[in-house]
Motif scaffolding. Structure first.
Motif, PDB file in Angstrom:
ATOM      1  N   ALA A  30       0.834  -1.206   0.000  1.00 45.39           N
ATOM      2  CA  ALA A  30       0.000   0.000   0.000  1.00 45.39           C
ATOM      3  C   ALA A  30       0.871   1.259   0.000  1.00 45.39           C
ATOM      4  CB  ALA A  30      -0.930  -0.003   1.209  1.00 45.39           C
ATOM      5  N   TYR A  31       1.888   1.284   0.870  1.00 43.30           N
ATOM      6  CA  TYR A  31       2.775   2.440   0.926  1.00 43.30           C
ATOM      7  C   TYR A  31       3.598   2.575  -0.362  1.00 43.30           C
ATOM      8  CZ  TYR A  31       1.768   3.224   5.879  1.00 43.30           C
ATOM      9  OH  TYR A  31       1.146   3.506   7.067  1.00 43.30           O
ATOM     10  N   SER A  32       3.986   1.438  -0.943  1.00 39.84           N
ATOM     11  CA  SER A  32       4.768   1.488  -2.189  1.00 39.84           C
ATOM     12  C   SER A  32       3.954   2.108  -3.310  1.00 39.84           C
ATOM     13  CB  SER A  32       5.232   0.081  -2.586  1.00 39.84           C
ATOM     14  OG  SER A  32       6.130  -0.438  -1.625  1.00 39.84           O
ATOM     15  N   TYR A  33       2.694   1.696  -3.444  1.00 40.02           N
ATOM     16  CA  TYR A  33       1.819   2.307  -4.446  1.00 40.02           C
ATOM     17  C   TYR A  33       1.672   3.805  -4.177  1.00 40.02           C
ATOM     18  CZ  TYR A  33       0.128  -2.039  -6.626  1.00 40.02           C
ATOM     19  OH  TYR A  33       0.026  -3.208  -7.330  1.00 40.02           O
ATOM     20  N   ASN A  34       1.590   4.163  -2.906  1.00 38.81           N
ATOM     21  CA  ASN A  34       1.442   5.570  -2.552  1.00 38.81           C
ATOM     22  C   ASN A  34       2.658   6.376  -3.002  1.00 38.81           C
ATOM     23  OD1 ASN A  34       0.126   7.783  -1.159  1.00 38.81           O
ATOM     24  ND2 ASN A  34       1.699   7.573   0.396  1.00 38.81           N
ATOM     25  N   TYR A  35       3.848   5.873  -2.727  1.00 37.72           N
ATOM     26  CA  TYR A  35       5.063   6.581  -3.130  1.00 37.72           C
ATOM     27  C   TYR A  35       5.246   6.591  -4.641  1.00 37.72           C
ATOM     28  CZ  TYR A  35       6.568   6.905   1.728  1.00 37.72           C
ATOM     29  OH  TYR A  35       6.649   7.221   3.064  1.00 37.72           O
ATOM     30  N   LEU A  36       4.638   5.607  -5.326  1.00 36.70           N
ATOM     31  CA  LEU A  36       4.668   5.599  -6.793  1.00 36.70           C
ATOM     32  C   LEU A  36       3.579   6.493  -7.376  1.00 36.70           C
ATOM     33  CD1 LEU A  36       5.295   1.783  -7.393  1.00 36.70           C
ATOM     34  CD2 LEU A  36       6.855   3.645  -8.005  1.00 36.70           C
ATOM     35  N   GLU A  37       2.855   7.188  -6.493  1.00 34.83           N
ATOM     36  CA  GLU A  37       1.774   8.104  -6.867  1.00 34.83           C
ATOM     37  C   GLU A  37       0.649   7.371  -7.597  1.00 34.83           C
ATOM     38  OE1 GLU A  37       3.206  11.731  -8.666  1.00 34.83           O
ATOM     39  OE2 GLU A  37       5.066  11.633  -7.511  1.00 34.83           O
ATOM     40  N   MET A  38       0.403   6.136  -7.176  1.00 36.81           N
ATOM     41  CA  MET A  38      -0.717   5.342  -7.691  1.00 36.81           C
ATOM     42  C   MET A  38      -1.724   5.216  -6.547  1.00 36.81           C
ATOM     43  SD  MET A  38       1.644   2.465  -9.601  1.00 36.81           S
ATOM     44  CE  MET A  38       0.264   1.514 -10.258  1.00 36.81           C
ATOM     45  N   GLN A  39      -2.357   6.362  -6.233  1.00 31.09           N
ATOM     46  CA  GLN A  39      -3.143   6.425  -5.011  1.00 31.09           C
ATOM     47  C   GLN A  39      -4.360   5.503  -5.023  1.00 31.09           C
ATOM     48  OE1 GLN A  39      -4.872  10.217  -3.737  1.00 31.09           O
ATOM     49  NE2 GLN A  39      -3.941   9.896  -1.743  1.00 31.09           N
ATOM     50  N   ASP A  40      -4.980   5.337  -6.179  1.00 27.08           N
ATOM     51  CA  ASP A  40      -6.135   4.435  -6.249  1.00 27.08           C
ATOM     52  C   ASP A  40      -5.739   3.017  -5.854  1.00 27.08           C
ATOM     53  OD1 ASP A  40      -7.757   6.495  -7.000  1.00 27.08           O
ATOM     54  OD2 ASP A  40      -7.790   5.987  -9.129  1.00 27.08           O
ATOM     55  N   LYS A  41      -4.589   2.567  -6.371  1.00 24.06           N
ATOM     56  CA  LYS A  41      -4.095   1.230  -6.033  1.00 24.06           C
ATOM     57  C   LYS A  41      -3.701   1.164  -4.560  1.00 24.06           C
ATOM     58  CE  LYS A  41      -3.080  -1.837  -8.455  1.00 24.06           C
ATOM     59  NZ  LYS A  41      -3.784  -3.096  -8.788  1.00 24.06           N
ATOM     60  N   ALA A  42      -3.134   2.264  -4.052  1.00 25.12           N
ATOM     61  CA  ALA A  42      -2.726   2.307  -2.651  1.00 25.12           C
ATOM     62  C   ALA A  42      -3.937   2.161  -1.731  1.00 25.12           C
ATOM     63  CB  ALA A  42      -1.998   3.621  -2.358  1.00 25.12           C
ATOM     64  N   ILE A  43      -5.003   2.893  -2.050  1.00 28.72           N
ATOM     65  CA  ILE A  43      -6.220   2.824  -1.228  1.00 28.72           C
ATOM     66  C   ILE A  43      -6.870   1.455  -1.340  1.00 28.72           C
ATOM     67  CG2 ILE A  43      -8.561   3.746  -0.972  1.00 28.72           C
ATOM     68  CD1 ILE A  43      -7.393   6.474  -1.855  1.00 28.72           C
ATOM     69  N   GLU A  44      -6.916   0.921  -2.554  1.00 30.40           N
ATOM     70  CA  GLU A  44      -7.488  -0.410  -2.762  1.00 30.40           C
ATOM     71  C   GLU A  44      -6.737  -1.462  -1.942  1.00 30.40           C
ATOM     72  OE1 GLU A  44      -7.577  -3.734  -6.333  1.00 30.40           O
ATOM     73  OE2 GLU A  44      -7.503  -1.612  -6.873  1.00 30.40           O
ATOM     74  N   THR A  45      -5.415  -1.355  -1.932  1.00 30.39           N
ATOM     75  CA  THR A  45      -4.594  -2.307  -1.177  1.00 30.39           C
ATOM     76  C   THR A  45      -4.777  -2.126   0.319  1.00 30.39           C
ATOM     77  OG1 THR A  45      -2.938  -2.294  -2.949  1.00 30.39           O
ATOM     78  CG2 THR A  45      -2.241  -3.165  -0.828  1.00 30.39           C
ATOM     79  N   ALA A  46      -4.803  -0.875   0.769  1.00 29.21           N
ATOM     80  CA  ALA A  46      -4.982  -0.602   2.199  1.00 29.21           C
ATOM     81  C   ALA A  46      -6.315  -1.144   2.700  1.00 29.21           C
ATOM     82  CB  ALA A  46      -4.880   0.901   2.460  1.00 29.21           C
TER      83      ALA A  46
END
Length: 209
Positions: free
Chosen positions: A160-176
């Protein structure tokens, strides 16, 4: 090396419902190479045979006489060495040890999950986004195959944090949102992800500490 090794690989792969693509991803080769083995038009490189044997968990004399009980002991040795590096803060040495272990036991989810933790720690220290890309790939492998809930939760958090740092926030939220509200609080991870871009570098610095 037995000329029927391709037939054995195909038999094991079919029995365990594993695609050529998936096996290729774990072995870091192309699926075309596996197709050639199974068709009998080529043989695996000798250096890949231990990986293949350990991937399928075959008997001691099935491919190269690798013993399952010896595997467990060797994996523990690698794990203990890596954790010592974690305690001393030598992340790069720990990563090298885990890569060496995964070169022999490519689908060991425990080793993969520990490597993901080391990679994320290294990213927090140096900001190398290539590490994040590797975390994404390896995390998906663990989440596909691991049944260890503790490992899955830890990997989901790092993913989740990795997606966030990659600026893929939708994926980050989905993973979280796949995280349980237990050991790692889903709301805590989401609150860290949903923040302005100018706050993310500050959060990354916190991660280092």
């Amino acid at each position: 090396m037995s000329l029927k090794i391709g037939e054995k690989i195909k038999e094991l792969r079919k029995a365990q419902d594993i695609t050529q693509d998936k096996l290729a991803n774990y072995l870091n080769i192309s699926y075309q190479a596996i197709s050639k083995w199974e068709n009998g038009t080529a043989l695996p490189d000798i250096t890949l045979v231990p990986k293949i044997a350990n991937f399928f968990g075959v008997s001691a004399d099935y491919l190269l006489g690798i013993k399952a009980d010896e595997n467990e002991e060797k994996i523990k040795e690698y794990f203990d060495k890596a954790m010592k590096c974690s305690h001393t803060g030598d992340m790069q040495k720990g990563i090298a040890i885990l890569r060496e272990a995964l070169d022999i036991y490519p689908n060991n989810c425990k080793l993969l999950s520990v490597l993901i933790g080391f990679l994320f720690g290294s990213f927090c220290a140096n900001g190398d986004k290539e590490l994040l890309q590797e975390i994404v790939v390896k995390s998906e492998l663990v989440l596909q195959d691991s049944t260890d809930e503790e490992d899955r939760i830890d990997v989901l958090e790092k993913l989740a944090y990795s997606y966030n740092y990659l600026e893929m926030q939708d994926k980050a939220i989905e993973t979280a949102n796949r995280l349980p509200n237990s050991i790692i609080n889903r709301q805590q991870v989401l609150s860290n992800i949903i923040m302005p871009m100018d706050k993310r570098k500050e959060k990354q610095q916190e991660c280092v500490f």
